[in-house]
Design an enzyme around this catalytic site. Structure first.
Site, mmCIF file in Angstrom:
data_model
loop_
_atom_site.group_PDB
_atom_site.id
_atom_site.type_symbol
_atom_site.label_atom_id
_atom_site.label_comp_id
_atom_site.label_asym_id
_atom_site.label_seq_id
_atom_site.Cartn_x
_atom_site.Cartn_y
_atom_site.Cartn_z
ATOM 1 N N ASP A 34 30.024 55.539 89.465
ATOM 2 C CA ASP A 34 30.060 56.864 88.835
ATOM 3 C C ASP A 34 30.478 57.958 89.810
ATOM 4 O O ASP A 34 29.811 58.995 89.914
ATOM 5 C CB ASP A 34 28.692 57.211 88.236
ATOM 6 N N GLU A 188 31.132 58.878 77.118
ATOM 7 C CA GLU A 188 30.256 59.417 78.162
ATOM 8 C C GLU A 188 31.092 59.939 79.320
ATOM 9 O O GLU A 188 32.319 59.984 79.257
ATOM 10 C CB GLU A 188 29.298 58.319 78.650
#
Length: 524
Positions: A34, A188
């Site tokens: 991420d 997301e």
């Protein structure tokens, strides 16, 4: 004059060489998922997820987007990061880092308690503020600044935006859903950028697995309506052209415009190694972006990436070679080391025996979703060797200490020195795989001091021991895939750890580790 011209031509050629060397992916290997990046001048700062590990959210610095140095963590205090008894792969999800008016902001989610929050600092290598919480649900939050306005973006029931007071975190507008993606599951990781009068909304879809992908939309108004790029997805390895690519699961990206005007994207992916299992976790990758005026961005020409990237780069900067090993002579552990959940610091000491790390045993074991006496560093290479020198002291029956190859409380391989009821030292190699606890090797050792070693390759972890540090004896080997995400689920990667534990609640045992070495590369 002729010499000067020749010198200038040579300098130009050298600079051109520097800008065209290419690079290798991943740019940050091992469990660093991420990624999010920001730029201040010609300095770049990057953060990644940390889940149940403490301190949380590692911070990296670079001058060229390729060579990164870990400089600290955003969340270094229990008041910032509560991880009490959190489940494996819970805790901190998907941070975003941004820079605005002289201040760095890191926004993230603690799914184990507290929800969405951000911290800030003037020095990303130093201490960060106490958390400022935002009452908007979802995960993967992001901040977008424009003028005197601050916007908060998350994935609550689709991608949702609201305006906040950046000093207090208070919502100034109601959250408004602006896009649901292209139909992939789990939309997301939203990030907003403004270019050529357009607001671009970058997200990920498909889940952080083999079907992961990055999609993008745009609008003239920050609140939409957003138009989906007809060429979506702009990055994915789910297609036929990438089915045999050694990088898979590409997604969750963040754009950055470099100081030379070029555009890039950092994103996560993983490298399957043994029967399509990956154990290193999701890593940080880099790709160039072509972003023409008033046009949609194109990533690396065709929306796929490679290990060897033959593309012009920023001038490459030399960085200090990373030292993977330690003699524990420092006053505190370096930034490579992590604890499991919030540590009880009285269980650790670098001062009680000079040149050693002392770990004090407790009755919390590696099988518990708690805070055992454990310190570890990420496995960052498919091929590696790690070794430790340790002694077990003041021990009674069922006291133990050693090395662990650790994925989660449900999946780890432990090589330990253990006391028996007769006061003997026993070397034990144990495999914890779900409900299975298997003793692979057990033998009596005529000494309190021992040398432990593990070697890893794409298929196996192999375990060794020595009494003199010179001649190592092989114990056993086991498949890597029992520690993979495919076997166990979850979002983390394997750690090489040191630990001490006991079945006695009143134990006084401790282990002294005199050194730890970690060497990347294939073993002879």
């Amino acid at each position: 004059m002729k010499k000067i011209i020749i010198l200038l031509i040579s300098m130009f050629g050298f600079c051109h060489f520097l800008n065209a060397q290419g690079y290798k992916n991943p740019v940050i290997s091992g469990f660093h998922p991420d990624p999010s990046v920001c730029r201040v001048g010609d300095d770049y700062y990057l953060v990644t997820s940390s889940f149940e590990y403490f301190p949380g959210v590692p911070v990296f610095h670079s001058k060229d987007l390729i060579n990164w140095t870990k400089i600290g963590h955003c969340l270094t205090r229990a008041s910032q990061l509560k991880l009490d008894k959190c489940a494996p792969s819970a805790g901190i999800y998907a941070p975003t880092i941004r820079y605005h008016e002289g201040r760095f902001y890191m926004v993230t989610t603690n799914v184990s308690g507290g929800g969405n929050f951000y911290v800030h600092t003037d020095n990303p290598a130093g201490e960060w503020s106490e958390p400022v919480f935002v009452d908007q649900g979802g995960i993967d939050p992001s901040l977008y600044f424009e003028g005197d306005k601050s916007y908060f973006v998350s994935n609550q029931n689709g991608i949702t935006i609201c305006e906040i007071d950046i000093k207090t975190g208070k919502k100034l507008t109601k959250g408004q859903t602006v896009w649901n993606g292209t139909g992939g599951r789990y939309p997301e990781a939203p990030h907003i950028y403004k270019k050529d009068g357009w607001y671009y909304l970058l997200i990920s879809e498909g889940g952080t697995e083999y079907g992961h992908k990055i999609t993008i939309s745009r609008s003239r108004n920050i609140y939409g309506p957003y138009e989906s790029n007809p060429a979506n997805p702009i990055l994915t390895h789910i297609n036929e052209i990438a089915q045999s690519n050694p990088i898979q699961g590409t997604g969750h990206g963040d754009f950055i415009q470099a100081h030379d005007g070029s555009w890039w994207i950092v994103f996560l992916g993983f490298r399957p190694q043994s029967l399509l299992h990956h154990v290193l976790g999701r890593e940080t990758f880099l790709a160039p972006v072509r972003w023409d005026a008033d046009a949609w961005p194109v990533i690396n020409g065709n929306g796929t990436v490679n290990i060897d990237m033959n593309t012009p780069t920023l001038p490459l900067q030399t960085v200090k070679p990373h030292d993977f090993s330690t003699g524990f002579d420092e006053t505190k552990l370096g930034v490579d080391w992590n604890y499991l959940r919030n540590p009880f610091m009285r269980q650790y000491s670098l001062a009680e025996k000079k040149g050693s790390l002392r770990l004090k045993a407790t009755s919390v074991s590696l099988d518990d979703n708690d805070s055992p006496t454990f310190v570890g560093r990420r496995q960052e290479h498919i091929d590696f060797s790690a070794a430790a020198v340790m002694s077990l002291n003041n021990a009674k029956a069922e006291d133990e200490a050693g090395m662990t190859i650790f994925y989660s409380s449900q999946a780890h391989y432990d090589l330990s020195l253990k006391k028996t009821e007769k006061g003997k030292n026993r070397l034990v190699l144990r495999y914890k795989i779900g409900v299975l606890n298997h003793i692979a090797s057990e033998l009596e050792i005529p000494a309190d001091k021992i040398y432990l070693k593990v070697e890893g390759n794409k298929d196996f972890y192999s375990f060794y021991y020595s009494l003199d540090g010179k001649e190592f004896k092989f114990l056993d080997k086991i498949n890597v895939w029992y520690l993979s995400s495919e076997t166990n689920g979850g979002f983390t990667g394997v750690y090489v750890g040191l630990y001490a534990s006991s079945q006695n609640k009143d134990t006084k045992a401790f282990a002294d580790f005199d050194s730890f070495t970690y060497k990347p590369g294939k073993m002879e």
